[in-house]
Design a protein around this motif. Sequence first.
Motif, PDB file in Angstrom:
ATOM      1  N   MET A  41       0.813  -1.218   0.000  1.00  0.00           N
ATOM      2  CA  MET A  41       0.000   0.000   0.000  1.00  0.00           C
ATOM      3  C   MET A  41       0.851   1.275   0.000  1.00  0.00           C
ATOM      4  SD  MET A  41      -3.439  -0.962   2.137  1.00  0.00           S
ATOM      5  CE  MET A  41      -2.953  -2.372   3.102  1.00  0.00           C
ATOM      6  N   MET A  42       2.170   1.120   0.163  1.00  0.00           N
ATOM      7  CA  MET A  42       3.057   2.294   0.056  1.00  0.00           C
ATOM      8  C   MET A  42       3.351   2.619  -1.401  1.00  0.00           C
ATOM      9  SD  MET A  42       6.125   1.797   2.770  1.00  0.00           S
ATOM     10  CE  MET A  42       5.759   1.393   4.455  1.00  0.00           C
ATOM     11  N   ALA A  43       3.050   1.653  -2.298  1.00  0.00           N
ATOM     12  CA  ALA A  43       3.546   1.782  -3.672  1.00  0.00           C
ATOM     13  C   ALA A  43       3.043   3.043  -4.381  1.00  0.00           C
ATOM     14  CB  ALA A  43       3.172   0.539  -4.468  1.00  0.00           C
ATOM     15  N   SER A  44       1.741   3.320  -4.289  1.00  0.00           N
ATOM     16  CA  SER A  44       1.265   4.461  -5.080  1.00  0.00           C
ATOM     17  C   SER A  44       1.768   5.772  -4.481  1.00  0.00           C
ATOM     18  CB  SER A  44      -0.256   4.448  -5.241  1.00  0.00           C
ATOM     19  OG  SER A  44      -0.837   4.662  -4.002  1.00  0.00           O
ATOM     20  N   ALA A  45       1.909   5.815  -3.158  1.00  0.00           N
ATOM     21  CA  ALA A  45       2.472   7.026  -2.532  1.00  0.00           C
ATOM     22  C   ALA A  45       3.925   7.204  -2.959  1.00  0.00           C
ATOM     23  CB  ALA A  45       2.366   6.925  -1.016  1.00  0.00           C
ATOM     24  N   ALA A  46       4.660   6.076  -3.039  1.00  0.00           N
ATOM     25  CA  ALA A  46       6.072   6.152  -3.437  1.00  0.00           C
ATOM     26  C   ALA A  46       6.165   6.723  -4.846  1.00  0.00           C
ATOM     27  CB  ALA A  46       6.707   4.766  -3.370  1.00  0.00           C
ATOM     28  N   GLN A  47       5.302   6.231  -5.693  1.00  0.00           N
ATOM     29  CA  GLN A  47       5.317   6.715  -7.085  1.00  0.00           C
ATOM     30  C   GLN A  47       5.024   8.222  -7.126  1.00  0.00           C
ATOM     31  OE1 GLN A  47       2.342   5.000  -9.607  1.00  0.00           O
ATOM     32  NE2 GLN A  47       3.816   4.729 -11.263  1.00  0.00           N
ATOM     33  N   LYS A  48       3.993   8.624  -6.369  1.00  0.00           N
ATOM     34  CA  LYS A  48       3.612  10.044  -6.336  1.00  0.00           C
ATOM     35  C   LYS A  48       4.777  10.919  -5.847  1.00  0.00           C
ATOM     36  CE  LYS A  48       0.592  13.029  -3.636  1.00  0.00           C
ATOM     37  NZ  LYS A  48      -0.393  13.068  -2.539  1.00  0.00           N
ATOM     38  N   LEU A  49       5.531  10.416  -4.868  1.00  0.00           N
ATOM     39  CA  LEU A  49       6.607  11.221  -4.276  1.00  0.00           C
ATOM     40  C   LEU A  49       7.941  11.029  -5.000  1.00  0.00           C
ATOM     41  CD1 LEU A  49       5.786  10.501  -0.492  1.00  0.00           C
ATOM     42  CD2 LEU A  49       5.249  12.588  -1.760  1.00  0.00           C
ATOM     43  N   GLY A  50       7.959  10.170  -6.019  1.00  0.00           N
ATOM     44  CA  GLY A  50       9.204   9.921  -6.748  1.00  0.00           C
ATOM     45  C   GLY A  50      10.204   9.134  -5.916  1.00  0.00           C
ATOM     46  N   ILE A  51       9.697   8.171  -5.162  1.00  0.00           N
ATOM     47  CA  ILE A  51      10.567   7.353  -4.288  1.00  0.00           C
ATOM     48  C   ILE A  51      10.568   5.923  -4.823  1.00  0.00           C
ATOM     49  CG2 ILE A  51      10.622   6.276  -1.977  1.00  0.00           C
ATOM     50  CD1 ILE A  51       9.418   8.952  -0.929  1.00  0.00           C
ATOM     51  N   GLU A  52      11.740   5.287  -4.791  1.00  0.00           N
ATOM     52  CA  GLU A  52      11.810   3.865  -5.180  1.00  0.00           C
ATOM     53  C   GLU A  52      11.799   2.998  -3.930  1.00  0.00           C
ATOM     54  OE1 GLU A  52      14.179   3.989  -9.437  1.00  0.00           O
ATOM     55  OE2 GLU A  52      15.130   3.035  -7.706  1.00  0.00           O
ATOM     56  N   LEU A  53      11.051   1.901  -3.991  1.00  0.00           N
ATOM     57  CA  LEU A  53      10.998   0.982  -2.849  1.00  0.00           C
ATOM     58  C   LEU A  53      11.828  -0.259  -3.150  1.00  0.00           C
ATOM     59  CD1 LEU A  53       7.170   1.096  -1.983  1.00  0.00           C
ATOM     60  CD2 LEU A  53       9.016   2.454  -0.981  1.00  0.00           C
ATOM     61  N   VAL A  54      12.709  -0.602  -2.228  1.00  0.00           N
ATOM     62  CA  VAL A  54      13.496  -1.840  -2.329  1.00  0.00           C
ATOM     63  C   VAL A  54      13.045  -2.707  -1.152  1.00  0.00           C
ATOM     64  CG1 VAL A  54      15.807  -2.827  -2.496  1.00  0.00           C
ATOM     65  CG2 VAL A  54      15.425  -0.456  -3.192  1.00  0.00           C
ATOM     66  N   VAL A  55      12.579  -3.920  -1.459  1.00  0.00           N
ATOM     67  CA  VAL A  55      11.884  -4.691  -0.432  1.00  0.00           C
ATOM     68  C   VAL A  55      12.686  -5.926  -0.020  1.00  0.00           C
ATOM     69  CG1 VAL A  55       9.800  -6.104  -0.065  1.00  0.00           C
ATOM     70  CG2 VAL A  55       9.606  -3.858  -1.132  1.00  0.00           C
ATOM     71  N   GLN A  56      12.731  -6.187   1.294  1.00  0.00           N
ATOM     72  CA  GLN A  56      13.281  -7.461   1.803  1.00  0.00           C
ATOM     73  C   GLN A  56      12.120  -8.297   2.311  1.00  0.00           C
ATOM     74  OE1 GLN A  56      16.327  -7.199   4.891  1.00  0.00           O
ATOM     75  NE2 GLN A  56      15.725  -9.183   5.744  1.00  0.00           N
ATOM     76  N   THR A  57      11.879  -9.421   1.675  1.00  0.00           N
ATOM     77  CA  THR A  57      10.730 -10.257   2.060  1.00  0.00           C
ATOM     78  C   THR A  57      11.007 -11.706   1.658  1.00  0.00           C
ATOM     79  OG1 THR A  57       8.308 -10.130   2.154  1.00  0.00           O
ATOM     80  CG2 THR A  57       9.279 -10.084  -0.044  1.00  0.00           C
ATOM     81  N   PRO A  58      10.421 -12.669   2.368  1.00  0.00           N
ATOM     82  CA  PRO A  58      10.831 -14.052   2.102  1.00  0.00           C
ATOM     83  C   PRO A  58      10.269 -14.686   0.832  1.00  0.00           C
ATOM     84  CG  PRO A  58       9.391 -13.943   4.044  1.00  0.00           C
ATOM     85  CD  PRO A  58       9.630 -12.539   3.592  1.00  0.00           C
ATOM     86  N   SER A  59       9.055 -14.316   0.429  1.00  0.00           N
ATOM     87  CA  SER A  59       8.412 -15.136  -0.599  1.00  0.00           C
ATOM     88  C   SER A  59       8.141 -14.364  -1.885  1.00  0.00           C
ATOM     89  CB  SER A  59       7.086 -15.665  -0.037  1.00  0.00           C
ATOM     90  OG  SER A  59       6.239 -16.040  -1.086  1.00  0.00           O
ATOM     91  N   PRO A  60       8.355 -14.999  -3.038  1.00  0.00           N
ATOM     92  CA  PRO A  60       8.045 -14.329  -4.309  1.00  0.00           C
ATOM     93  C   PRO A  60       6.545 -14.094  -4.496  1.00  0.00           C
ATOM     94  CG  PRO A  60       8.801 -16.593  -4.672  1.00  0.00           C
ATOM     95  CD  PRO A  60       8.966 -16.315  -3.212  1.00  0.00           C
ATOM     96  N   HIS A  61       5.732 -14.662  -3.597  1.00  0.00           N
ATOM     97  CA  HIS A  61       4.280 -14.432  -3.702  1.00  0.00           C
ATOM     98  C   HIS A  61       3.822 -13.257  -2.845  1.00  0.00           C
ATOM     99  CE1 HIS A  61       4.113 -18.123  -5.894  1.00  0.00           C
ATOM    100  NE2 HIS A  61       4.675 -18.774  -4.906  1.00  0.00           N
ATOM    101  N   ASP A  62       4.727 -12.607  -2.130  1.00  0.00           N
ATOM    102  CA  ASP A  62       4.308 -11.514  -1.236  1.00  0.00           C
ATOM    103  C   ASP A  62       3.821 -10.308  -2.053  1.00  0.00           C
ATOM    104  OD1 ASP A  62       4.747 -12.958   1.029  1.00  0.00           O
ATOM    105  OD2 ASP A  62       6.778 -12.217   1.370  1.00  0.00           O
ATOM    106  N   PRO A  63       2.761  -9.632  -1.550  1.00  0.00           N
ATOM    107  CA  PRO A  63       2.096  -8.585  -2.326  1.00  0.00           C
ATOM    108  C   PRO A  63       3.007  -7.481  -2.873  1.00  0.00           C
ATOM    109  CG  PRO A  63       0.814  -9.082  -0.372  1.00  0.00           C
ATOM    110  CD  PRO A  63       2.079  -9.891  -0.277  1.00  0.00           C
ATOM    111  N   ALA A  64       3.983  -7.022  -2.079  1.00  0.00           N
ATOM    112  CA  ALA A  64       4.733  -5.826  -2.486  1.00  0.00           C
ATOM    113  C   ALA A  64       5.707  -6.073  -3.633  1.00  0.00           C
ATOM    114  CB  ALA A  64       5.490  -5.246  -1.289  1.00  0.00           C
ATOM    115  N   ILE A  65       5.977  -7.353  -3.927  1.00  0.00           N
ATOM    116  CA  ILE A  65       6.955  -7.667  -4.981  1.00  0.00           C
ATOM    117  C   ILE A  65       6.562  -6.995  -6.304  1.00  0.00           C
ATOM    118  CG2 ILE A  65       8.024  -9.557  -6.317  1.00  0.00           C
ATOM    119  CD1 ILE A  65       8.559  -9.820  -3.397  1.00  0.00           C
TER     120      ILE A  65
END
Length: 389
Positions: A15-39
Motif C-alpha cells: 500500500m506504500m507503492a502508489s504514494a512512493a510513485q507520487k513522491l518519486g521514491i523507489e521501494l526496495v523490499v526485503q521479504t521471504p516469498s516471491p508471492h508476497d504482495p509488495a513484490i
Amino acid sequence: MKRVGVIGGGQLAWMMASAAQKLGIELVVQTPSPHDPAIAFASETIFAPIDDAVATAQLASRCDVITFENEFVNLEALAPLAEQGVCFRPALQVLSPLLDKYDQRCYLKQLNLPVPKFVALDCEFNSEAIHELLLDAQLNFPLVLKARRHGYDGQGTFIIQDMNALQQRLESYFNQQEWQSLFLLEEFIPFERELAVIAARSSTGEIVIYPIVETQQEEQVCRRVFAPADISSSVVAEIEAIAHTLLNSLQAVGIFGIELFLTSDNKVLVNEIAPRTHNSGHFTLDACKTSQFEQHLRAVCDLPLGNPALQYQGAVMINLLGYEYAQNDYIVKRQQLTEIEGSHVHWYGKSKSRPGRKLGHVTVLLDSRNPTQSIGIAEKVESLWYGDV
Ligand code: ADP
C-alpha cells in the motif's frame, strides 16, 4: 530520487507503492516469498526472511534509508549496521522497548500512560506459584495471556477464565514444543469500545495525528474500523496527548499505530503500540488528504508532513478475511463490492486464501455521520463477502 528499503513485503508495503510513485521514491523490499504482495511494485527485491540481518546489510547497500512494515526483526543483529551508519527509521532504539509486549507495557507505565495491570509470567507453571504471582500483582481472573513476542492478529493472545484454563493453555505450548516465547498476564478490560489512532512524527519533531477511529475485533482480529469515532472532545484530547507523549519520548520518526480501550466510565487505556503503518489506518488511503502510507514515506524521507484531515464526513473500513483454504481471486465478489455506493476495494493479490488471512479491505466513504448507517454498510459488505459462512 530517494530509495527506501522496506523490511517486509506484505500488504502494508504494497500500500506504500502508489504514494512512493507520487513522491518519486523507489521501494526496495526485503521479504521471504516471491508471492508476497509488495513484490509487484518494488523496484528491487531481496528474497530473505524478515530477521535476516545479512540480507538487510545488502538492502542497506541499495537504499538511502530503511524502514519497517514488519517489526519481527532481530535488533541485536541489526545493531552493527546502525553503528556503521545505516539509517533506520524509526531508529533501532525506538523499536527496542516496543517489540516485546511486556517491555512495551513497562515503557508505557514508566511514561505514566494508562495501561491495564500486568505482570510477566516468570514463575514456575504450577498453580501455587501462579496464584502467588497474581496476588502480588493484584490480578484476578478473567485474565489475558499474551505471548510477549511475535503476536499479531490475536495470535498469541488468549482470554483466560480460570486457573485450569491457564494451565491447560500453558501446557499446550509446552506440548507443541513452541515454548520459546515468554508470556505476560494482564487484567481483562471489559471495554465499552476499542479505539485506535495513527500518528506521525518527523525527524524535526513535528507531529500530525489522524482522526481517532473505533475498531471492532472478532476473536481478537480486526474486522471493522469506523472513522471518526463517536467520542467526546475530552477523550479526543486525552488520546492526542497520549500520542504526543509517546512519540516525543521515543523520538520516533514515521507512522505509529496506537490501540486503546475505552471503558464505560470513559477511561482510556493503551492496549498496544505498532511502530509502523497499521490496519486501523487503512481508511486514510481513500478518506484523508494524506494517507498513512504517504505520511510514513514523507516522515522517513524528511519531506514535510501532509495534512491528515478527513475529506469526507466519515468512512467505514471492512477487512476481507479469508474464510476457507482456497486458491481463488474472488473476482465476482470483488465486483459486487465495488458496486456499493462510495466503496473502494483494495485487493492485496495474495495467491492463497486461508481462514483469517487478510486478503483485502473495502473502504466506504460517507457523506454524513450516522452510526446506524455505518453499521448497516459494514453488515452489507460482510454479508456479500462471507455469504452464509
Ligand atoms: P495482537 O498484537 O495480536 O493484535 P492484542 O494485544 O492487540 O493482540 O489483542 C488483540 C485483541 O484482544 C484486542 O484488540 C482486544 O479485542 C483483545 N484484548 C487484548 N488485550 C485485552 C485486555 N487486556 N482486555 C480485554 N481484551 C483484550
